[in-house]
Design a protein around this motif. Structure first.
Motif, mmCIF file in Angstrom:
data_model
loop_
_atom_site.group_PDB
_atom_site.id
_atom_site.type_symbol
_atom_site.label_atom_id
_atom_site.label_comp_id
_atom_site.label_asym_id
_atom_site.label_seq_id
_atom_site.Cartn_x
_atom_site.Cartn_y
_atom_site.Cartn_z
ATOM 1 N N GLU A 96 -41.148 40.725 31.132
ATOM 2 C CA GLU A 96 -40.025 41.084 30.282
ATOM 3 C C GLU A 96 -39.958 40.185 29.045
ATOM 4 O O GLU A 96 -40.318 39.015 29.097
ATOM 5 C CB GLU A 96 -38.704 40.959 31.052
ATOM 6 N N GLU A 105 -40.032 45.430 30.638
ATOM 7 C CA GLU A 105 -38.923 45.758 29.741
ATOM 8 C C GLU A 105 -38.821 44.777 28.569
ATOM 9 O O GLU A 105 -39.167 43.604 28.694
ATOM 10 C CB GLU A 105 -37.594 45.743 30.508
ATOM 11 N N GLY A 106 -38.297 45.259 27.479
ATOM 12 C CA GLY A 106 -38.034 44.369 26.358
ATOM 13 C C GLY A 106 -36.885 43.432 26.664
ATOM 14 O O GLY A 106 -36.957 42.236 26.410
ATOM 15 N N THR A 118 -44.242 44.060 25.037
ATOM 16 C CA THR A 118 -43.930 43.332 26.270
ATOM 17 C C THR A 118 -44.520 44.066 27.461
ATOM 18 O O THR A 118 -44.500 45.293 27.505
ATOM 19 C CB THR A 118 -42.413 43.183 26.441
ATOM 20 N N THR A 133 -42.706 48.634 24.710
ATOM 21 C CA THR A 133 -42.554 47.952 25.991
ATOM 22 C C THR A 133 -43.537 48.522 27.009
ATOM 23 O O THR A 133 -44.240 49.498 26.749
ATOM 24 C CB THR A 133 -41.121 48.125 26.520
#
Length: 521
Positions: free
Chosen positions: A181, A226-227, A223, A246
């Motif tokens: 993340e 998740e962002g 990423t 993401t």
């Protein structure tokens, strides 16, 4: 893009900080990698300077400021870069309270380039609390970019009933090219707890809450998962973040979404831009308390635009309000609600370009598991072309509204939800009624105030040469009167002297008078 978007090993050795003053007004100066420990006594208003250069890692233990005078950790003399293939974190804080870590000494003046496998760019843990993280870049970590939480262990001091984290403010950071993340705030196991073996017996231990969480004006991209993911934060305020690209290497199924509101979290999620997400744009799972999601722009989601369900621990009867979002190009449903125990409202959303399901049906809004909602004034369309967007099909342009858009004045009033501004910070209800979607239509020569809300400087764009600017409080009392030194249709002025609150600005131009409102933080 709007102005606000131009903005985001452990070793046993203990090193003693040099007590030196420098041109950065330092109380302590850090010049070498390592672990720095203090005795936990209050250090009000102290400044800890990290001299510019390359470091492997930095860990700080027991640094405690006061609520009124926090400790400041800053880069001094240029950029601080942390990189080490063996360190579990680049920059870490343990048992620290009332502190601020800032890379504002230069453009993202603190940067983490590399960590060990499973490592974190920045970590705030070990019963830390009350902190601010700003202007930090994480350009490579094997796991999360920034992680803030203390996981429960067999030590009772780490259990939910005994530990609370408060006043976490994470803003203006840039997180990219990380393995997990971008921002991982709060524990993911609010509903089930974490099973530990304590005194020979398995025990489910539940994580602490975070009260007063703010996440804003961050940029995350590329990423692995998740962002932005946050949990155990019932009153979180998350806004004006840009999350894109993401889920590049998710470590588990369903870990490829844009923004995740996890178990035990709630509050407000507004004015965020999420794009190029292989999973769901905004996913709300196991939330707690009232949740308000508005003015978000979601583009190119491989799964759903927005999804919400209930889990063990979700609060029955709590409200979930989904208002004035723009959702474009979804691989599945636009909005999908499985949260049957909530009072749901879905209004003023525009959803377009949704892929049909396996039966050929397009589900712009879908309910399951007995969920229902008050649904009003949403606009569904097969193509964005029919909706009157003026700036082309890109997240950067934000799909602003053209003057012929059918979304103008087509929404319901959302002032009762305290939705007073749009994605760009413009006042809601510029015309006869609220517009549908994340943006209000701004006619020519309309007064534009940005950023909004703001802290220091207000910029006014009036469409004609500005002659005078007057600021009033909500009671109509004039507080400031300003005549711009330069004849122009754009003017900026400091509002630092104003207290936090809502203010009215009256602008006189050669074309007449106009007024607007802004929020001073």
């Amino acid at each position: 893009m709007q102005a606000w978007l131009y903005l985001l090993f452990w070793i046993s050795t203990t090193i003693v900080c040099a007590q030196v003053n420098t041109d950065c007004h330092c109380d302590q100066v850090i010049t070498a990698s390592g672990t720095y420990k203090y005795d936990g006594r209050a250090m009000p208003n102290q400044t800890v300077c990290i001299k510019a250069g390359n470091y492997t890692y930095l860990q700080f233990f027991n640094y405690v400021g006061t609520p009124e005078k926090p400790i400041r950790f800053i880069n001094c003399g240029g950029k601080v870069v942390l990189a080490n293939s063996k360190s579990p974190s680049g920059l870490a804080f343990y048992d620290c309270k009332f502190f601020k870590a800032s890379g504002s000494g230069s453009d993202y003046g603190i940067r983490v380039d590399q960590t060990a496998p499973g490592g974190l760019g920045v970590s705030v843990t070990g019963q830390s609390s009350d902190c601010e993280l700003e202007y930090i870049e994480v350009a490579g970590s094997d796991f999360a970019g920034i992680m803030v939480k203390t996981d429960p262990t067999c030590d009772p001091a780490t259990w939910q009933n005994n530990l609370v984290m408060k006043n976490i403010n994470i803003h203006h950071n840039y997180i990219h090219d990380v393995g997990g993340e971008g921002l991982y705030i709060g524990n993911s196991f609010f509903s089930t707890g974490i099973t530990r073996t304590c005194d020979g017996a398995a025990k489910a231990l539940f994580p602490h809450f975070i009260y007063g969480l703010q996440i804003h004006h961050n940029l995350t991209e590329r990423t692995g998962a998740e962002g932005i993911q946050y949990g155990c934060a019932p009153d979180a305020i998350v806004h004006h973040n840009v999350v894109r690209k993401t889920g590049t290497s998710p470590f588990a199924t369903y870990q490829n979404n844009g923004i995740q509101i996890g178990g035990g979290a709630g509050g407000r999620l507004y004015s965020n831009i999420v794009s190029e997400v292989p999973g769901t744009g905004v996913i709300i799972i196991g939330h707690l308390g009232n949740t308000l999601v508005y003015d978000n722009f979601l583009l190119k989601c491989g799964e759903m635009g927005l999804f919400c369900d209930d889990r063990t621990g979700s609060q029955a009867g709590a409200s979930v309000s989904i208002l004035n979002n723009t959702i474009i190009d979804c691989g599945k449903e636009g909005i999908k609600l499985y949260n049957e125990i909530n009072r749901n409202t879905v209004a003023n959303n525009v959803i377009t370009k949704v892929a049909p399901n396996q039966n050929g049906r397009i589900d712009y809004l879908l309910f399951g598991q007995g969920a229902k909602a008050t649904v009003s004034n949403n606009r569904f369309s097969a193509s964005p072309d029919s909706l009157g967007f003026s700036n082309g099909n890109s997240a950067e342009k934000g799909f602003m509204l053209a003057k012929n858009s059918p979304l103008i004045d087509a929404g319901i009033d959302v002032a009762d939800f305290d939705v007073l501004f749009d994605l760009a910070g413009n006042v809601r209800k510029m015309g006869h009624a609220v517009d549908i979607g994340a943006h209000e239509f701004m006619p020519e020569n309309t007064l534009i105030l940005f950023p909004n809300p703001l802290k220091d400087v207000l910029t006014i764009q009036a469409g004609a040469v500005i002659n005078r600017i007057t600021i009033y409080n909500e009671q109509g009392v004039a507080l400031e009167d300003n005549v711009p030194a330069t004849a122009a249709d754009v003017s900026s002025l400091s509002v630092q002297s104003l207290k936090a609150g809502v203010y009215i600005v009256n602008v006189e131009t050669k074309a007449g008078r106009s007024a607007g409102r802004f929020v001073k933080l």
